[in-house]
Structures are given as C-alpha cells and as structure tokens.
Design a protein around this motif. Structure first.
Motif, PDB file in Angstrom:
ATOM      1  N   UNK A 186      69.103  84.318  48.294  1.00 52.16           N
ATOM      2  CA  UNK A 186      69.128  85.783  48.295  1.00 52.16           C
ATOM      3  C   UNK A 186      67.766  86.342  47.915  1.00 52.16           C
ATOM      4  N   UNK A 187      67.151  85.798  46.865  1.00 50.29           N
ATOM      5  CA  UNK A 187      65.824  86.302  46.478  1.00 50.29           C
ATOM      6  C   UNK A 187      64.817  86.087  47.601  1.00 50.29           C
ATOM      7  N   UNK A 188      64.968  84.975  48.329  1.00 48.03           N
ATOM      8  CA  UNK A 188      64.068  84.700  49.449  1.00 48.03           C
ATOM      9  C   UNK A 188      64.375  85.577  50.648  1.00 48.03           C
ATOM     10  N   UNK A 189      65.652  85.873  50.875  1.00 46.26           N
ATOM     11  CA  UNK A 189      66.015  86.740  51.996  1.00 46.26           C
ATOM     12  C   UNK A 189      65.436  88.141  51.811  1.00 46.26           C
ATOM     13  N   UNK A 190      65.408  88.613  50.571  1.00 49.38           N
ATOM     14  CA  UNK A 190      64.807  89.922  50.297  1.00 49.38           C
ATOM     15  C   UNK A 190      63.320  89.884  50.644  1.00 49.38           C
ATOM     16  N   UNK A 191      62.639  88.829  50.197  1.00 42.22           N
ATOM     17  CA  UNK A 191      61.224  88.697  50.529  1.00 42.22           C
ATOM     18  C   UNK A 191      60.988  88.471  52.003  1.00 42.22           C
ATOM     19  N   UNK A 192      61.877  87.708  52.643  1.00 38.49           N
ATOM     20  CA  UNK A 192      61.715  87.407  54.062  1.00 38.49           C
ATOM     21  C   UNK A 192      61.894  88.644  54.930  1.00 38.49           C
ATOM     22  N   UNK A 193      62.822  89.517  54.562  1.00 36.05           N
ATOM     23  CA  UNK A 193      62.998  90.757  55.329  1.00 36.05           C
ATOM     24  C   UNK A 193      61.727  91.587  55.280  1.00 36.05           C
ATOM     25  N   UNK A 194      61.116  91.684  54.098  1.00 37.76           N
ATOM     26  CA  UNK A 194      59.852  92.396  53.963  1.00 37.76           C
ATOM     27  C   UNK A 194      58.754  91.712  54.776  1.00 37.76           C
TER      28      UNK A 194
END
Length: 435
Positions: free
Chosen positions: A309-317
């Motif tokens: 989840x923390x990576x998905x937030x960064x990946x979307x950005x």
C-alpha cells in the motif's frame, strides 16, 4: 542482427514496434521515432522472443514483479508458481532475482514457465559463484562476471539490471555525507562496494561499460542501469550519493544509446511524496527522456506488512509524473521472502497505482472507463460494473459472498440504497452523455 534502436534509426518499423503501437493505440511511426530517440524501449531477446511490452513516453505505465530464491528458502517449483501467478495477475515484466540454490536452473525454469519479458541482476550470480568457488565473493574475477552476463543473455534475458553507476566517486560521496540513516539496501550495490573496497579497484561494470553494452547489444537485451545506492529510507531520499549515481547512470544511458543499445534508468525505492515529481523531472532532463524504472517507491517507512500500500501510493505519484515502469512491492517487503499470495497482492496493488497515475498523466484518454463505471454504479448494472473492473473476479467474489435480499442492491445499504432512491427521483433529468 540490428537492435530495436538501430532499426528505428534506420527508419524501420519492426514487428515488435508494430505490436506496441497496436497495444497502445498509437501509430507505428510514433513508436519507431521514440525508440530511435531512446525514449521507448522494448524488452526483447533474439534467442527467446518474449511477449512484447513497450516501456516509455506516451505509453501505459508498466508493472514489474520480482521473484527468486533466497539462501534460506530454495524451492524451484514455488518460484515457477510465483512467476505464473505474477503473469496471471497482470504483470507486464518479471525479474528473476534468485541468490540461493542452482541459479542457472531456477532462471531457466522460470523463463520456460512464462511468456513475459524476464530480467535479472547478473551481480547476484557472479558473487554467489565467486563465494562458492573461492570462499570469498571479493575474489570475483571480472572475466567471470562478463561470462555470466553473456550466459544469462544467451538464456533469453529481455532486460538486465547492471550496477554500472556505482563507482569510487559515488562511494566517496556516501562516506563524506556521513553514511546514511537507513544504510545500503541493494544486494548488488553492497556486494560491488565491498569488492571495490577490498580490491582497491574501480567497478569493472563502469570501467568497461562499453563491454557490457556490446554483450547486451548482441541479444537486443535492454540495459537497465541499476541503482546500487538507492535510498532505503525516506530520510536518505535525494542525498548526494543517490543523486551522484543517478547522474552517472543518466550519462551512461546516453553513451549506451549512442552505441545502439536500448537503455533504461532505474530510480529509487523510498521517496517521500513531495520529492517524487522532482526526482522524475531530474532523471528525464539528465537522461534525454530515457524510460524510468521506479522501485515502488515506498512512501513511508513505518508500515511493514502493508508496504504494497505504501508503495502503491508512491507508484501512483510516480506514474502521474512520468515514470514508465513500476516495480511492485509485496506485503512481505522488509519481513520475509514473498509467497504466491504476496506476489498476487503486490501485482494488483501496483496495477491499480499505475492505472491511477495514467489517468492523470493522460487525462484526455485515461478516464472514459471511470465514467462508464460511474454510470453502471448509478444504474445498479452489476454485470457492467464487473466488466469494467480492473479485477472483475475479485469484485464478483466479494459480492457473491454477501448476497443481498434485493439483487439490485448490495448489503452495504440494502433497503437504504442511495443509487436506487436517487434514480427514481432524477432519472428523467438525465441527458447528453450522462444517459
């Protein structure tokens, strides 16, 4: 045989470029011109000929899944299953990163089990073999290293993460800044740093970069410039060591491109959200628009067990601001070797992130699906909702597990369904494309 970039510069649209154009709904000439400019790469290999996936400017953000054995868990069949799960979940590329057991065997079995473009990190096998042969990984002979790169390309590697940008100068930056809060987290980076210090020598992958390029060119394998000094903690993001390696990798990407090799630049793994845009703009500017491969990035360090989840937030950005390939992160990150369930969850989280990023990177073409989903929800058209969902089987399974009394509604609201009530009031007011 010409590489994709050499063919593009000769004005040729290869079958691979044509397939990318078809998949992405752009013109073949657009793909050819961007490949020629080094702004699109197509992971490939003349030996294996994997499924085609274009990575770069103007294309959908792609997702990579990484698998591989460790020294603690060596299960070849499990790695094959994880590779297949990653493909079924929607990964666009796969990296085989084993460091335990028979590394040739696991690589070849994984390659045979999927049709995705498969990549790897040659330093892993090089240092493993040196340790087994000499009892000390720091006794690695550079000829052994180059032989392993050749062997892996001959097996069908479509892209290869090679740690060319870590050199004596970047290590000096690391030391002069007082090392790091989170230390070094790249296995290849740490191993190469140890080798350089033990032997008081320059990194042969940097010193003899042209030899690396020539090997990969023979197979049309994409050279992905690995980031051995990437930040493993958000407080180390954008420090001098990381940026110095990025600068060198961007410079090398230009040199490799000029030599006729497809080039990819790798980005960091832990980045606070307010630094994502700047990092990507810097890479794009310094590399002439080379495709950027972001490892996550993880956007906070305090959520182990939920780093998908923390990576998905960064990946979307990252996707939003121009990253071209995203490496998934699983719930097992920082805790254990991922299992099949972790792989599936990681791929799906990254796919969602990439989709959200693309919605905003390409707003003129990326939001129609969401509009159609909105109308299907308003109209309580469940079948249409499942058709539009990124993961329809998951959505349908949740609904089926909690069946409502009225099949038009769901068990969240039941008799108090807002969509059903509003539809009765405002249905006659619908007009235009809202119908």
């Amino acid at each position: 045989m010409k590489t994709q970039i050499e063919s593009a510069r000769a004005g040729i649209v290869t079958p691979q470029m044509a397939q990318v154009a078809f998949d992405e709904q752009v013109t073949p000439e657009y793909v050819r011109d961007k490949v020629a400019a080094g702004q699109i790469v197509i992971p490939w290999n003349h030996v294996r000929k994997p499924k085609v996936a274009g990575i770069g400017t103007g294309l959908r953000t792609k997702v990579n899944a990484s698998i591989g054995t460790s020294s603690d868990i060596i299960d070849y069949e499990a790695e094959v299953r994880k590779a297949q799960v990653a493909q079924q979940a929607g990964a666009d590329t796969l990296m085989e990163l084993s460091v335990g057991g028979d590394l040739d065997r696991v690589r070849r079995e994984v390659i045979a089990a999927v049709d995705l473009p498969v990549g790897n990190v040659p330093l892993y096998q090089a240092f493993c073999e040196a340790a087994r042969k000499y009892g000390d990984p720091n006794k690695l002979d550079e000829e052994m290293l180059f032989d392993i790169i050749e062997r892996q390309c001959a097996d069908g590697m479509a892209f290869m993460a090679v740690h060319c940008g870590i050199n004596l100068y970047t290590l000096e930056r690391l030391r002069k800044q007082g090392y790091r809060y989170g230390g070094l987290v790249s296995k290849g980076g740490v191993s190469m740093a140890a080798w350089m210090i033990a032997n008081n020598r320059e990194n042969p992958l940097y010193e003899k970069f042209d030899r690396v390029v020539e090997i990969l060119k023979r197979y049309d394998t994409v050279l992905s410039l690995g980031n051995g000094l990437r930040a493993g903690a958000i407080h180390d993001s954008s420090d001098r060591a990381q940026i110095q390696e990025l600068l060198i990798n961007c410079e090398l990407s230009e040199i490799g491109r000029d030599m006729g090799c497809q080039m990819l630049v790798e980005g960091p793994g832990h980045v606070p959200l307010d630094e994502v845009e700047g990092n990507i703009k810097l890479q794009k500017r310094m590399s002439g628009g080379a495709p950027y491969y972001m490892l996550g990035p993880i956007s906070t360090d305090v959520a182990p067990g939920f780093d998908h989840i923390t990576a998905a937030i960064g990946a979307a950005q990252s996707s939003r601001y121009g990253a071209d390939l995203i490496c998934y992160i699983t719930p097992a990150e920082h805790l254990a070797l991922p299992n099949e369930e972790d792989v599936q969850m990681g791929v799906k989280a990254a796919k969602i992130a990439a989709y959200i990023g693309d919605m905003n990177k390409y707003p003129e073409r990326g939001r129609e699906r969401d509009k159609e989903m909105s109308k299907a929800r308003r109209d309580l058209d469940w079948q249409r909702q499942f058709e539009l969902a990124l993961f329809p089987e998951d959505a349908a399974a949740i609904r089926k597990s909690r069946v409502p009394e009225d099949e038009q509604t769901c068990t969240m609201c039941g008799d108090f369904c807002a969509s059903r009530g509003a539809g009765k009031i405002f249905a006659e007011d619908l007009r235009g494309d809202k119908i």
